[in-house]
Enzyme design. Structure first.
Site, PDB file in Angstrom:
ATOM      1  N   HIS A  59      -9.349   1.471   5.171  1.00  0.00           N
ATOM      2  CA  HIS A  59      -8.068   1.630   5.883  1.00  0.00           C
ATOM      3  C   HIS A  59      -8.282   2.587   7.055  1.00  0.00           C
ATOM      4  O   HIS A  59      -9.059   3.546   6.949  1.00  0.00           O
ATOM      5  CB  HIS A  59      -7.015   2.183   4.918  1.00  0.00           C
TER       6      HIS A  59
ATOM      7  N   GLY B  17       3.005   2.247  10.883  1.00  0.00           N
ATOM      8  CA  GLY B  17       4.010   3.293  10.766  1.00  0.00           C
ATOM      9  C   GLY B  17       4.751   3.594  12.049  1.00  0.00           C
ATOM     10  O   GLY B  17       5.453   4.613  12.131  1.00  0.00           O
TER      11      GLY B  17
ATOM     12  N   ASN C  19       0.870  -1.183   0.000  1.00  0.00           N
ATOM     13  CA  ASN C  19       0.000   0.000   0.000  1.00  0.00           C
ATOM     14  C   ASN C  19       0.901   1.225   0.000  1.00  0.00           C
ATOM     15  O   ASN C  19       1.500   1.555   1.019  1.00  0.00           O
ATOM     16  CB  ASN C  19      -0.895  -0.028   1.245  1.00  0.00           C
TER      17      ASN C  19
ATOM     18  N   GLU D 151      -5.160  -4.783  10.677  1.00  0.00           N
ATOM     19  CA  GLU D 151      -4.141  -3.763  10.862  1.00  0.00           C
ATOM     20  C   GLU D 151      -4.395  -3.012  12.170  1.00  0.00           C
ATOM     21  O   GLU D 151      -5.185  -2.045  12.192  1.00  0.00           O
ATOM     22  CB  GLU D 151      -4.161  -2.753   9.711  1.00  0.00           C
TER      23      GLU D 151
ATOM     24  N   SER E 199       3.753  -2.180  10.250  1.00  0.00           N
ATOM     25  CA  SER E 199       5.196  -2.286  10.509  1.00  0.00           C
ATOM     26  C   SER E 199       5.799  -3.624  10.115  1.00  0.00           C
ATOM     27  O   SER E 199       6.704  -4.130  10.784  1.00  0.00           O
ATOM     28  CB  SER E 199       5.492  -1.966  11.987  1.00  0.00           C
TER      29      SER E 199
ATOM     30  N   LYS F 188       0.036   4.248  -0.224  1.00  0.00           N
ATOM     31  CA  LYS F 188      -0.613   5.420   0.376  1.00  0.00           C
ATOM     32  C   LYS F 188      -0.422   6.638  -0.555  1.00  0.00           C
ATOM     33  O   LYS F 188      -0.420   6.474  -1.764  1.00  0.00           O
ATOM     34  CB  LYS F 188      -0.080   5.655   1.790  1.00  0.00           C
TER      35      LYS F 188
ATOM     36  N   GLU G 214      -6.599   4.932   8.092  1.00  0.00           N
ATOM     37  CA  GLU G 214      -6.335   6.341   7.768  1.00  0.00           C
ATOM     38  C   GLU G 214      -7.559   6.988   7.119  1.00  0.00           C
ATOM     39  O   GLU G 214      -7.806   8.185   7.297  1.00  0.00           O
ATOM     40  CB  GLU G 214      -5.095   6.425   6.858  1.00  0.00           C
TER      41      GLU G 214
HETATM   42  P1  13P Z   1       3.320   0.400   7.589  1.00  0.00           P
HETATM   43  O1  13P Z   1       3.800  -0.916   6.981  1.00  0.00           O
HETATM   44  O2  13P Z   1       4.085   1.582   7.057  1.00  0.00           O
HETATM   45  O3  13P Z   1       3.289   0.312   9.078  1.00  0.00           O
HETATM   46  O4  13P Z   1       1.818   0.632   7.086  1.00  0.00           O
HETATM   47  C1  13P Z   1       0.911  -0.408   7.203  1.00  0.00           C
HETATM   48  C2  13P Z   1      -0.325  -0.040   6.483  1.00  0.00           C
HETATM   49  O5  13P Z   1      -1.045   0.859   6.873  1.00  0.00           O
HETATM   50  C3  13P Z   1      -0.644  -0.799   5.261  1.00  0.00           C
HETATM   51  O6  13P Z   1      -1.933  -0.515   4.822  1.00  0.00           O
END
Ligand code: 13P
Length: 245
Positions: free
Chosen positions: A90, A166, A9, A160, A205, A11, A92
């Site tokens: 997601h 992150g 992803n 997740e 992560s 983003k 976010e």
């Molecule tokens: P990270 O791997 O950067 O922690 O992000 C995970 C994520 O949100 C994948 O959708």
């Protein structure tokens, strides 16, 4: 037998020069699919440059048919790019765009109807984890954000934990196993045997140095990878670890 899935992803990262890494990533192979979900403006060139070596997906779609929705893309438009997947719900988007379980359910239904494979994201906050509510939160999100015809087409669920995204933190392997087992049990109870076909990804992560131990957990069929999917140096070893798991 579920096909493993290593999904990246990106983003809100990437302009056209980022697509060079697609040629450096280990390709999909029997039993282990590799998927990149770039930002929307890169979908068409990504499909062209992936040359079928990799699958391509989007990061969101609108729940409605094409019409008066400024700035949005319908599921059918995403499918028209040649993308085959779409990430939905997601954290976010749940947090920054106020997306509710009901909206995510409607988007997932639209995705399935357009021939896309939805990747529906769920996961608890840090406070919910600390308060012992993680499994209850997961159950509620599953109950409310999965459409009733989920198993009539291929679909994916990504666990997740918000606090692992992150941050460099990951849950214990026991916590990952318990969450994934609870998700599988929910799917079997609600959808019967087809609930066994839904692939379950862990996200948050995932890095080259922790991937193998995460992939050894029962009911983990792959990963949804954020930061580490932006470079072939990091994503490549994660894909290799999944293929070997
Ligand atoms: P990270 O791997 O950067 O922690 O992000 C995970 C994520 O949100 C994948 O959708």
């Amino acid at each position: 037998m579920r096909q493993k899935l290593a999904a990246g992803n990106w983003k809100m990262n990437g302009t056209q020069d980022q697509l060079g890494m697609l040629a450096q990533v280990p390709p999909s192979q029997p039993g282990c699919e590799v998927l990149i979900c770039p930002p929307a403006q890169l979908l068409i060139p990504a499909v062209q440059q992936a040359l079928g070596r990799l699958s391509i997906g989007a990061q969101d779609c609108h729940a409605q048919a094409p019409g008066a929705h400024t700035g949005d893309l319908s599921a059918s438009m995403i499918a028209d790019t040649g993308a085959r997947y779409v990430i939905l719900g997601h954290s976010e988007r749940r947090q920054a765009h106020g997306e509710t379980d009901a909206l995510i359910q409607a988007k997932a239904a639209a995705a399935i109807d357009a021939g896309l494979c939805p990747i529906i994201c769920i996961g608890e906050s840090h406070a919910q984890r600390i308060n012992g509510q993680a499994l209850d939160v997961i159950q509620d999100q599953l109950r409310l954000s999965l459409p009733d015809h989920l198993t009539q087409a291929p679909s994916v669920i990504a666990y997740e934990p918000i606090w692992a995204i992150g941050t460099g933190l990951i849950p214990s392997l026991d916590q990952i196993t318990k969450a994934h087992s609870a998700i599988r049990a929910h799917l079997r109870q609600r959808f019967g045997a087809p609930g066994n076909d839904v692939r379950l990804l862990y996200g948050g992560s995932v890095k080259p140095d922790n991937a193998a131990q995460i992939f050894a957990c029962p009911e983990v069929d792959g990963a949804l990878v954020g930061g580490a999917s932006l470079s072939a140096e990091d994503f490549g070893p994660i894909i290799t670890a999944l293929a070997a798991a």
